[in-house]
Design an enzyme around this catalytic site. Structure first.
Site, short mmCIF file in Angstrom:
data_model
loop_
_atom_site.label_atom_id
_atom_site.label_comp_id
_atom_site.label_asym_id
_atom_site.label_seq_id
_atom_site.Cartn_x
_atom_site.Cartn_y
_atom_site.Cartn_z
N HIS A 1 0.87 -1.17 0.00
CA HIS A 1 0.00 0.00 0.00
C HIS A 1 0.91 1.23 0.00
CE1 HIS A 1 -2.69 3.01 1.82
NE2 HIS A 1 -3.71 2.22 1.55
N ASP B 1 3.54 -4.00 7.79
CA ASP B 1 2.25 -3.34 7.68
C ASP B 1 1.16 -4.36 8.02
OD1 ASP B 1 -0.16 -2.31 6.83
OD2 ASP B 1 0.61 -1.52 4.94
N CYS C 1 -4.70 2.29 -3.61
CA CYS C 1 -3.46 2.87 -3.06
C CYS C 1 -2.30 1.91 -3.25
CB CYS C 1 -3.61 3.24 -1.59
SG CYS C 1 -4.86 4.48 -1.30
N LYS D 1 -10.23 -0.39 10.62
CA LYS D 1 -10.43 -1.60 9.81
C LYS D 1 -10.80 -2.80 10.68
CE LYS D 1 -7.18 -0.02 6.31
NZ LYS D 1 -7.95 0.29 5.11
N GLN E 1 -4.08 -4.92 7.21
CA GLN E 1 -5.08 -5.89 6.74
C GLN E 1 -4.92 -7.24 7.44
OE1 GLN E 1 -7.57 -5.24 4.70
NE2 GLN E 1 -6.95 -3.19 4.06
N1 PMP Z 1 -1.69 -0.49 4.61
C1 PMP Z 1 -2.69 -1.24 4.15
C2 PMP Z 1 -2.39 -2.65 3.73
C3 PMP Z 1 -3.98 -0.73 4.09
O1 PMP Z 1 -4.98 -1.48 3.63
C4 PMP Z 1 -4.21 0.59 4.51
C5 PMP Z 1 -5.60 1.22 4.44
N2 PMP Z 1 -6.22 1.07 3.19
C6 PMP Z 1 -3.14 1.35 4.98
C7 PMP Z 1 -1.90 0.77 5.02
C8 PMP Z 1 -3.30 2.76 5.44
O2 PMP Z 1 -4.11 2.81 6.56
P1 PMP Z 1 -4.70 4.18 7.09
O3 PMP Z 1 -5.29 4.88 5.89
O4 PMP Z 1 -5.73 3.75 8.08
O5 PMP Z 1 -3.57 4.94 7.70
#
Ligand code: PMP
Length: 407
Positions: free
Chosen positions: A119, A197, A362, A223, A200
């Site tokens: 991401h 990270d 993203c 999430k 998920q």
């Molecule tokens: N890493 C992953 C794998 C994600 O799915 C997300 C959220 N889509 C993020 C990072 C970023 O998280 P946040 O927008 O809550 O900071």
């Protein structure tokens, strides 16, 4: 038989919209009443600025904030809860490490390793750190089914590697990283700091940070049934203690002299300013809700829905499903339909009450490697059930009929 793991009636938004098939939990989850009530209770019965007041109400707010951290630490397998730093979410956690650890430890000639699956939150901070320090960014490529290629990882990591940033689970295709093997490979080849990270992973799988042999782990509360605007960075104490603060202000200092300062102990050194205590309390309520369901059951439930959805959509003509086999995926179905742009698909599905995500998720480096600008993504969670799978498939068939008529 249709069943969700968590009753829809626990989720006020879902209870109020019976025809809604919410299949975008990978973007953000719905919130149970237990979480909404915990936040409301905080403001109605304990609202005061934590750490600041000498009166009972402030002590109550402080205790609730402290207890929330302890609950969350237990949930993600961290024995030392002072090593759990509250942030706004995964994005801020990654920026904290890149700014604080990165700028003091990375220099020209070093290498930073990321993967093509990341991401942007776990890609851009490292790309920019490399640009700022003159370090080299190395990118680990993927297998034909969008898992991190461990042979590539073996080739890329070396004694020059200062940091490896790797996802635990991909948001875009759901691929679960074989983390233990990846960590073994990295540790055998380098003294690199490992940043994972978990945005998920924590909502969908049992996670125990202390057993992972990594240095940093980040996730977002919204999430995992919790509120937006709160998340965590978990780090090893020895590394966190050596890192300079990320932001400056109240709460994070010990002494402020005219021309220099000393810093507060962990975790406060990294939590400048009034904390988001109410949402920390809300996140702790979300964690208790998930603990009551059982994370093994959460995983089993999502896998069973994913298997059904995968079998049904693979039977449709012109569908491409991305990612590895279902057993190596979280509850994510990322796909494209021949000749239909994912955004058009999402719009038609919405007319059937089916919410999916369409876009690059993203993860533009991944989309480039897939050779697409976007995919459609359906993602399941504890409140999803077979009716959501059926609605998805029915709406997909309807969308295909519309586009066949246009042709
Ligand atoms: N890493 C992953 C794998 C994600 O799915 C997300 C959220 N889509 C993020 C990072 C970023 O998280 P946040 O927008 O809550 O900071």
């Amino acid at each position: 038989m249709r069943h969700s793991l968590a009753p829809r009636s626990d989720f006020p938004l879902l209870a109020a919209t019976p025809g809604l098939h919410y299949l975008d939990s990978a973007a953000t989850s719905q919130k149970p009443a237990a979480v909404l009530n915990a936040i409301r209770d905080f403001y109605e019965t304990a609202n005061a600025n934590p750490h600041r007041g000498a009166y009972a109400l402030s002590a109550k707010a402080t205790d609730l904030y402290h207890d929330a951290r302890a609950t969350i630490a237990r949930f993600v397998g961290v024995a030392d809860s002072d090593c759990v730093v509250f942030t706004r979410g995964t994005t801020e956690a990654m920026n904290l490490v890149a700014s604080s650890w990165g700028r003091t430890n990375v220099q020209a000639g070093d290498e930073i390793v990321v993967t093509a699956l990341e991401h942007h939150a776990n890609f851009v901070p490292w790309q920019q750190l490399a640009l700022q320090t003159g370090a080299t960014l190395r990118i680990v490529e993927l297998t034909a089914h969008q898992s991190i290629d461990l042979d590539q990882l073996r080739d890329v990591v070396s004694t020059r590697t200062k940091l490896v940033a790797i996802t635990h689970v991909s948001n875009a295709v759901g691929a679960i990283t074989p983390l233990a093997e990846a960590v073994h490979i990295i540790r055998a080849r380098s003294a690199a700091v490992i940043v994972v990270d978990g945005a998920q992973a924590v909502p969908h799988l049992p996670v125990a940070f202390d057993t992972l042999d990594i240095d940093f782990y980040a996730f977002s509360g919204h999430k995992l049934l919790g509120p937006m605007g709160i998340g965590c960075l978990v780090g090893r104490r020895a590394i966190l203690e050596k890192m300079p603060p990320y932001q400056f202000g109240g709460d994070m200092i010990e002494w402020v002299h005219d021309f220099d300062c000393t810093w507060n102990v962990l975790p406060h050194k990294f939590e400048a300013g009034t904390p988001n205590a109410a949402d920390a309390v809300g996140l702790a309520a979300a964690v208790r809700y998930l603990e009551a369901l059982g994370m093994d059951q959460v995983r089993a439930h999502e896998l069973s829905l994913l298997e059904k959805a995968e079998a049904a959509v693979r039977a449709l003509p012109g569908l491409t499903v991305y990612g590895p086999a279902v057993a190596q995926r979280s509850g994510v179905l990322s796909f494209s339909v021949a000749d239909v742009h994912p955004h058009d698909l999402a719009t038609i599905l919405d007319q059937h009450g089916v919410c999916i995500r369409a876009g690059h998720h993203c993860a533009q480096p991944l989309m480039r490697r897939l050779g697409v600008s976007a995919t459609a993504r359906a993602s399941f969670y504890v409140y999803s059930d077979e009716s959501d799978v059926e609605a998805l498939v029915t709406a997909l068939v309807a969308a295909q009929q519309i586009f066949a008529a246009v042709d």
